[in-house]
Design a protein around this motif. Structure first.
Motif, PDB file in Angstrom:
ATOM      1  N   ARG A  45       0.830  -1.209   0.000  1.00 17.04           N
ATOM      2  CA  ARG A  45       0.000   0.000   0.000  1.00 17.04           C
ATOM      3  C   ARG A  45       0.861   1.253   0.000  1.00 17.04           C
ATOM      4  O   ARG A  45       0.419   2.322   0.385  1.00 17.04           O
ATOM      5  CB  ARG A  45      -0.890   0.013   1.247  1.00 17.04           C
ATOM      6  CG  ARG A  45      -1.904  -1.092   1.310  1.00 17.04           C
ATOM      7  CD  ARG A  45      -3.069  -0.778   0.392  1.00 17.04           C
ATOM      8  NE  ARG A  45      -4.147  -1.732   0.565  1.00 17.04           N
ATOM      9  CZ  ARG A  45      -5.143  -1.579   1.419  1.00 17.04           C
ATOM     10  NH1 ARG A  45      -5.197  -0.530   2.186  1.00 17.04           N
ATOM     11  NH2 ARG A  45      -6.098  -2.478   1.502  1.00 17.04           N
ATOM     12  N   SER A  46       2.122   1.124  -0.367  1.00 17.16           N
ATOM     13  CA  SER A  46       3.002   2.289  -0.289  1.00 17.16           C
ATOM     14  C   SER A  46       2.750   3.232  -1.457  1.00 17.16           C
ATOM     15  O   SER A  46       2.297   2.827  -2.522  1.00 17.16           O
ATOM     16  CB  SER A  46       4.462   1.833  -0.283  1.00 17.16           C
ATOM     17  OG  SER A  46       4.754   1.186  -1.494  1.00 17.16           O
ATOM     18  N   THR A  47       3.051   4.493  -1.220  1.00 16.38           N
ATOM     19  CA  THR A  47       2.969   5.485  -2.281  1.00 16.38           C
ATOM     20  C   THR A  47       4.378   5.749  -2.793  1.00 16.38           C
ATOM     21  O   THR A  47       5.349   5.445  -2.108  1.00 16.38           O
ATOM     22  CB  THR A  47       2.372   6.796  -1.752  1.00 16.38           C
ATOM     23  OG1 THR A  47       3.090   7.165  -0.561  1.00 16.38           O
ATOM     24  CG2 THR A  47       0.916   6.630  -1.402  1.00 16.38           C
ATOM     25  N   THR A  48       4.490   6.300  -3.988  1.00 16.03           N
ATOM     26  CA  THR A  48       5.819   6.565  -4.541  1.00 16.03           C
ATOM     27  C   THR A  48       5.909   7.999  -5.038  1.00 16.03           C
ATOM     28  O   THR A  48       4.900   8.605  -5.403  1.00 16.03           O
ATOM     29  CB  THR A  48       6.138   5.612  -5.718  1.00 16.03           C
ATOM     30  OG1 THR A  48       5.098   5.752  -6.682  1.00 16.03           O
ATOM     31  CG2 THR A  48       6.220   4.174  -5.263  1.00 16.03           C
ATOM     32  N   LYS A  49       7.128   8.518  -5.026  1.00 15.18           N
ATOM     33  CA  LYS A  49       7.324   9.930  -5.340  1.00 15.18           C
ATOM     34  C   LYS A  49       6.905  10.270  -6.773  1.00 15.18           C
ATOM     35  O   LYS A  49       6.252  11.272  -7.006  1.00 15.18           O
ATOM     36  CB  LYS A  49       8.787  10.300  -5.121  1.00 15.18           C
ATOM     37  CG  LYS A  49       9.049  11.759  -5.438  1.00 15.18           C
ATOM     38  CD  LYS A  49      10.291  12.279  -4.809  1.00 15.18           C
ATOM     39  CE  LYS A  49      10.467  13.770  -4.956  1.00 15.18           C
ATOM     40  NZ  LYS A  49       9.835  14.437  -6.063  1.00 15.18           N
ATOM     41  N   LEU A  98      -2.893  20.103   0.055  1.00 15.90           N
ATOM     42  CA  LEU A  98      -2.771  18.653   0.063  1.00 15.90           C
ATOM     43  C   LEU A  98      -2.941  18.153   1.496  1.00 15.90           C
ATOM     44  O   LEU A  98      -2.326  18.665   2.425  1.00 15.90           O
ATOM     45  CB  LEU A  98      -1.388  18.254  -0.461  1.00 15.90           C
ATOM     46  CG  LEU A  98      -1.076  16.759  -0.462  1.00 15.90           C
ATOM     47  CD1 LEU A  98      -1.972  16.021  -1.439  1.00 15.90           C
ATOM     48  CD2 LEU A  98       0.380  16.500  -0.807  1.00 15.90           C
ATOM     49  N   VAL A  99      -3.810  17.175   1.688  1.00 14.40           N
ATOM     50  CA  VAL A  99      -4.050  16.637   3.023  1.00 14.40           C
ATOM     51  C   VAL A  99      -3.400  15.262   3.182  1.00 14.40           C
ATOM     52  O   VAL A  99      -2.814  14.953   4.210  1.00 14.40           O
ATOM     53  CB  VAL A  99      -5.568  16.505   3.307  1.00 14.40           C
ATOM     54  CG1 VAL A  99      -5.810  15.907   4.680  1.00 14.40           C
ATOM     55  CG2 VAL A  99      -6.253  17.851   3.190  1.00 14.40           C
ATOM     56  N   SER A 100      -3.500  14.431   2.160  1.00 12.53           N
ATOM     57  CA  SER A 100      -3.058  13.063   2.337  1.00 12.53           C
ATOM     58  C   SER A 100      -2.821  12.397   0.987  1.00 12.53           C
ATOM     59  O   SER A 100      -3.273  12.886  -0.044  1.00 12.53           O
ATOM     60  CB  SER A 100      -4.138  12.295   3.110  1.00 12.53           C
ATOM     61  OG  SER A 100      -3.713  10.992   3.365  1.00 12.53           O
ATOM     62  N   SER A 101      -2.084  11.290   1.032  1.00  9.31           N
ATOM     63  CA  SER A 101      -1.922  10.485  -0.174  1.00  9.31           C
ATOM     64  C   SER A 101      -2.137   9.038   0.207  1.00  9.31           C
ATOM     65  O   SER A 101      -1.865   8.651   1.334  1.00  9.31           O
ATOM     66  CB  SER A 101      -0.520  10.678  -0.754  1.00  9.31           C
ATOM     67  OG  SER A 101       0.450  10.335   0.214  1.00  9.31           O
ATOM     68  N   PHE A 102      -2.657   8.239  -0.666  1.00  9.73           N
ATOM     69  CA  PHE A 102      -2.822   6.833  -0.353  1.00  9.73           C
ATOM     70  C   PHE A 102      -2.852   5.982  -1.608  1.00  9.73           C
ATOM     71  O   PHE A 102      -2.891   6.497  -2.719  1.00  9.73           O
ATOM     72  CB  PHE A 102      -4.046   6.582   0.530  1.00  9.73           C
ATOM     73  CG  PHE A 102      -5.369   6.915  -0.122  1.00  9.73           C
ATOM     74  CD1 PHE A 102      -5.792   8.231  -0.207  1.00  9.73           C
ATOM     75  CD2 PHE A 102      -6.185   5.920  -0.612  1.00  9.73           C
ATOM     76  CE1 PHE A 102      -7.023   8.537  -0.786  1.00  9.73           C
ATOM     77  CE2 PHE A 102      -7.416   6.220  -1.193  1.00  9.73           C
ATOM     78  CZ  PHE A 102      -7.832   7.534  -1.283  1.00  9.73           C
ATOM     79  N   ILE A 108       3.140  10.521  -6.963  1.00 16.41           N
ATOM     80  CA  ILE A 108       2.628  11.689  -6.231  1.00 16.41           C
ATOM     81  C   ILE A 108       2.913  12.952  -7.043  1.00 16.41           C
ATOM     82  O   ILE A 108       2.044  13.803  -7.222  1.00 16.41           O
ATOM     83  CB  ILE A 108       3.254  11.786  -4.821  1.00 16.41           C
ATOM     84  CG1 ILE A 108       2.750  10.635  -3.944  1.00 16.41           C
ATOM     85  CG2 ILE A 108       2.907  13.124  -4.164  1.00 16.41           C
ATOM     86  CD1 ILE A 108       3.360  10.588  -2.562  1.00 16.41           C
ATOM     87  N   LYS A 130      -0.679  23.647  -1.475  1.00 16.28           N
ATOM     88  CA  LYS A 130      -0.700  23.823  -0.024  1.00 16.28           C
ATOM     89  C   LYS A 130      -1.875  23.125   0.625  1.00 16.28           C
ATOM     90  O   LYS A 130      -1.902  22.957   1.830  1.00 16.28           O
ATOM     91  CB  LYS A 130      -0.797  25.315   0.303  1.00 16.28           C
ATOM     92  CG  LYS A 130       0.467  26.059   0.028  1.00 16.28           C
ATOM     93  CD  LYS A 130       0.296  27.487   0.449  1.00 16.28           C
ATOM     94  CE  LYS A 130       1.549  28.261   0.105  1.00 16.28           C
ATOM     95  NZ  LYS A 130       1.332  29.687   0.213  1.00 16.28           N
TER      96      LYS A 130
END
Lengths: 421, 501
Positions: free
Chosen positions: B298-302, B324-328, B305, B322
């Motif tokens: 479940r990892s995110t990658t640069k 941005l709250v979260s990434s998943f 993103i 600014k």
């Protein structure tokens, strides 16, 4: 529903709110409500048990709690009504407010004037988009500070700290003193994000490794943090390939910036400066809504609490004048324009005929700098984006600007002949 | 514990949106039900990280266009009768609206706005409109730039027109899975969490399901294990399919009145740019595609993103980085047996494979009903319960109560007046209540109460929540975890580490 009709309501009893209440009282306001979410006044000062507070304001070196105590003592000698454990949930454009506390339940406040003093919050891991897994063991530096200094728990044994904001550097020293290992403080910029004195006293004095122009590129670990990957960045903050390396750690602290806490302001229709994140204000620190003022970190994130206190004192006095109908506003106004090398400047507009205090943050570090505010010039040995510079102009300095309706603020390196002369 | 055998008529493997909906459907009847969920919260698997879209209108048309390989005959292809996915999607969608007041869950219908950048896009839009009319889909309007601006004033100036589909709806997926499961439980179903199926033995007239939490003897088994449905099917030798698909990464931004509709671009294969306004004042930016190589990853990658960060700017420039709250990370999956349709089959007596091909939110209620029918055909007697209560009992969020009710609660217990989470306005008493009904981890508290879900992501309330949980449970904060297992939060008391050295 209980309704409180007051002259002034202040949201937040941190250093800005306390100073505002004391000052408004001094300028003659009687009926003041100071609303605080926590069970005690002082805001985040109580968790800042390190020293370095009050060097400017008191000419003394105090800890956070000591600094707070002085204002708490002054406050309790007044008849300002301090409402603790009170959460303001709504702020409307007509200046009415809704709040909740265990004593009064949900209640309404109808103030003549309002001072916003909600402070700021930390950016989270997600708001800066660090990739990787989602384990336990990632904390903002401020949360870690509360866990260690107030609750008495260490959140890890081996730390990597991303960002060299003041709280990050202070926490590096703090957990080091607790016997934990700080493997690295990683900063994407070529200079630290916080004060130079913190770089020296918190990192260098304890041999804590500081990696400038580096960033965290990935977080590892499923249940708990097992490590991070870091890499060098170039001048555009782009990651340089093949410079990645892993660091084993069980805890990642983030000190990557603070954001003024303005959700209530937005609900009230207050215009915000998109760069700073705080309200757009005039030199009285009044927002675009009549009678609503902003002070301290809700307006712009200050490096020193002393400046937060001064903001509070100014708004307290101005709100008192406003409530008495004595705040003098000119029919015309001057727009303040950020020019060359200026990242932020407040106020955004000038509406009165009194002296004006500007607070300026530059875009990049500049040595032998000259700051220009309209025709007014001031020289600095160095100006750095990590420190806000204040400069005050007399009404006569602004005379030329009323015609054009604007004043430009800029900063540049001094020309050679001037430096030699 | 592992020696214990529980007997039940029906075992549902998996408490995602499908399994939970099935549990509620079956709880209408006099049937013993055990739902086995491996996580500690229903809907914490693939359901958690889906986009929450309950498609309607042109969504299925668009996916047919994407699948069409070019050449002539697109119109004919689009006229093919609905497949299972489209049929169940359309029925299921209607049921969500009917269920929302019963389950006390939210569904919003922002509608979908398809943006056109050039002439080809406009032609595509005209075609979709024509086909939508042919299929009798209502609520579709073609817009020019002015019409676009009326709907979304902040949309990028490069878009010259668009198509509006009023039907698209959005839900908070995990919340709905929890709602289905809770209502099922309130009607007598057993929802058994932290129970992972390790093996299934086919016996005479029943299946013996072995788990880390004892064994279950069930006459009927429904395999709703989502990502892992192929592994479960394999345990009884019926895995002639695999669950395959894409790993997708998503971002969440604050929605400060930036968008009011779901925004998308015209259909392209494997290019699904979506800005989705959620029920909680945020925007989900979806989604990137990469092959799914590891179902646990479940990892995110640069790189992804970075890619996603450019999309909002490209569609609605006002959405700032600014905010941005979260990434998943989520997964878009399909079964390899029938990649473009759901798999609903009964390969063995009493054993049903229910494996969706994305999207899986919309069909859940319809699929649950279909499964009940299949079970009846398999011999399960379905006698309606006269005492079935379709209303889920759920304490409304304190902050949403009218003032008089808030104040009555505060008077009865002042801890309701103590707001702990400042972003979502969650009271101390709600956190205590969540612990009392079984929440043991920070993540469970977050989903039960929303504390820690907001813009500061727990920066302010975590320390308070830990204190309250420890007090309620009579443990040390050192014993608490983020999500069970080894996800401890605090290392030691201060001074302990120093003294150890």
């Amino acid at each position: 529903m209980i309704t409180q009709t007051v002259d002034l309501a202040i949201i937040g009893a941190g250093p800005a709110g306390m100073a505002a209440a004391i000052s408004a009282k001094k300028y003659g306001l009687e009926n003041i409500l100071l609303l605080e979410r926590a069970e005690y006044p002082g805001g985040l000062l109580h968790q800042c048990i390190h020293n370095g507070f009050g060097l400017h304001y008191f000419k003394e070196d105090l800890t956070g709690p000591e600094y707070a105590e002085r204002f708490i003592n002054r406050l309790t000698s007044t008849n300002v009504k301090l409402c603790l454990d009170t959460m303001v949930t709504h702020l409307y454009p007509d200046r009415s407010m809704i709040a909740i506390n265990p004593e009064w339940g949900e209640f309404k406040i109808l103030p003549k004037a309002i001072i916003l003093a909600m402070g700021c919050r930390e950016k989270s891991r997600f708001s800066i988009g660090i990739p990787g897994s989602r384990p336990a063991g990632i904390f903002t530096a401020g949360l870690a500070q509360k866990l260690v200094n107030v609750d008495g728990y260490l959140p890890g044994k081996e730390f990597v700290i991303l960002g060299s904001g003041d709280i990050g550097m202070i926490m590096a020293r703090r957990v080091h003193l607790e016997g934990a290992t700080v493997k690295a403080v990683v900063e994407i910029m070529p200079h630290v994000g916080g004060l130079i004195r913190n770089e020296v006293q918190c990192l260098h004095d304890f041999d804590i490794p500081l990696l400038l122009e580096h960033t965290v590129t990935e977080i590892y670990g499923n249940d708990r943090v097992e490590g991070v990957k870091i890499a060098r960045v170039d001048t555009n903050q782009e990651i340089i390939k093949d410079t990645e390396q892993g660091i084993a750690c069980d805890c990642l602290l983030l000190s990557v910036g603070l954001i003024p806490e303005n959700e209530l302001s937005l609900e009230a229709g207050i215009e915000l400066d998109s760069q700073i994140g705080g309200p757009i204000v005039d030199e009285y620190l009044q927002t675009n809504i009549d009678g609503i003022f902003a002070a301290g970190n809700v307006l712009q994130v200050w490096d020193l609490v002393d400046n937060v206190t001064l903001d509070g004192e100014r708004t307290g006095a101005n709100a008192a004048k406003y409530a008495a109908g004595e705040l003098k506003i000119q029919p015309e106004e001057i727009t303040v324009v950020p020019g060359e090398n200026i990242r932020t400047v407040t106020p955004h507009r000038i509406v009165g005929a009194e002296k004006v205090e500007f607070a300026v943050r530059v875009q990049r570090p500049i040595e032998k700098a000259e700051l220009l505010v309209g025709d007014y010039r001031k020289k600095y040995r160095v100006m750095s984006p990590t420190e806000v510079v204040k400069v005050t102009l007399k009404p006569s300095d602004l005379d030329a600007c009323w015609e054009s309706g604007q004043i430009t603020v800029s900063c540049s390196e001094r020309r050679k002949e001037e430096t030699h002369g | 514990m592992s020696g214990r055998v529980t007997e039940t008529q029906v075992a549902i493997i998996g408490g995602g949106i499908i399994g939970a909906a099935v549990a509620r459907e079956l709880s209408k009847y006099k049937v013993d039900i055990c739902l086995l969920e491996k996580e500690n919260v229903c809907g914490f698997g693939i359901t958690k990280a889906c986009q929450g879209l309950v498609h309607g209108g042109i969504a299925y048309l668009s996916s047919r266009i994407v699948k069409f390989q070019g050449g002539k005959g697109l119109k004919d292809y689009l006229r093919h009768p609905f497949n299972l996915k489209e049929r169940m999607g359309n029925i299921g969608r209607e049921e969500y609206f009917a269920l929302a007041p019963l389950l006390r869950e939210e569904i919003i219908q922002p509608g979908r706005l398809m943006l056109a950048e050039n002439k080809e896009d406009l032609e595509m839009i005209d075609l979709i409109k024509e086909l939508a009319d042919l299929q009798g889909i209502r609520g579709i309007t073609v817009l020019d730039r002015k019409g676009l601006e009326e709907k979304e004033p902040l949309v990028h100036p490069k878009y010259i027109g668009g198509l509006f589909d009023a039907n698209e709806a959005v839900v908070l997926p995990t919340s709905w899975a929890i709602a289905f499961a809770e209502n099922a439980e309130q009607n007598g179903a057993h929802i058994i969490k932290e129970t992972e199926v390790k093996g299934i033995e086919e016996k005479k007239g029943y299946y013996l399901i072995k788990t880390n939490n004892g064994s279950f003897k069930a006459e009927y088994v429904i395999n709703a294990a989502g990502l892992f449905a192929d592994e479960i099917a394999d345990m009884v030798g019926t895995a002639d399919f695999a669950v395959s698909g894409w790993k997708t990464q998503l971002l969440i931004f604050e929605n400060r009145d930036y968008i009011h509709h779901l925004l998308c671009i015209v259909p392209h294969p494997q290019k699904g740019r979506l800005l989705i306004p959620t029920t909680h004042n945020s925007i989900v930016v979806a989604h990137t595609f990469e092959p799914m190589t590891n179902k646990e990853d479940r990892s995110t990658t640069k790189d992804k993103i970075d890619e996603l960060m450019t999309w909002p700017q490209d569609m609605v420039p006002a959405i700032s980085h600014k905010h941005l709250v979260s990434s998943f990370t989520g997964f878009l999956t399909f079964n390899t047996k029938n990649p473009s349709d759901h798999l609903l089959e009964c390969p063995k007596r009493g054993f049903i494979n229910a494996v969706v091909s994305a999207p899986g939110m919309a069909p859940a209620p319809a699929m649950a009903r279909e499964i009940a029918t299949m079970l009846a055909e398999q011999g399960l007697e379905l006698t309606t319960r006269s005492d079935f209560n379709p209303y889920r009992f759920k304490e409304p969020r304190f902050i949403e109560l009218p003032t008089a009710e808030k104040n009555a609660k505060i008077q009865a217990d002042p801890r309701f007046g103590h707001i702990v989470c400042r972003c979502e306005h969650v009271s101390e008493q709600e956190i205590r209540a969540a612990v009392r009904v079984g929440a043991r981890t920070l993540d469970e508290i977050k989903f039960e109460t929303l504390a820690g879900m907001g813009r500061c992501q727990g920066g302010f309330c975590t320390s308070r929540v830990l204190g309250i949980m420890a007090e309620e449970l009579g443990v040390s904060p050192l014993d608490l975890t983020k999500k069970g297992g080894g996800s401890y939060i605090l290392e030691s008391k201060t001074k302990e580490l120093r003294e150890a050295i």
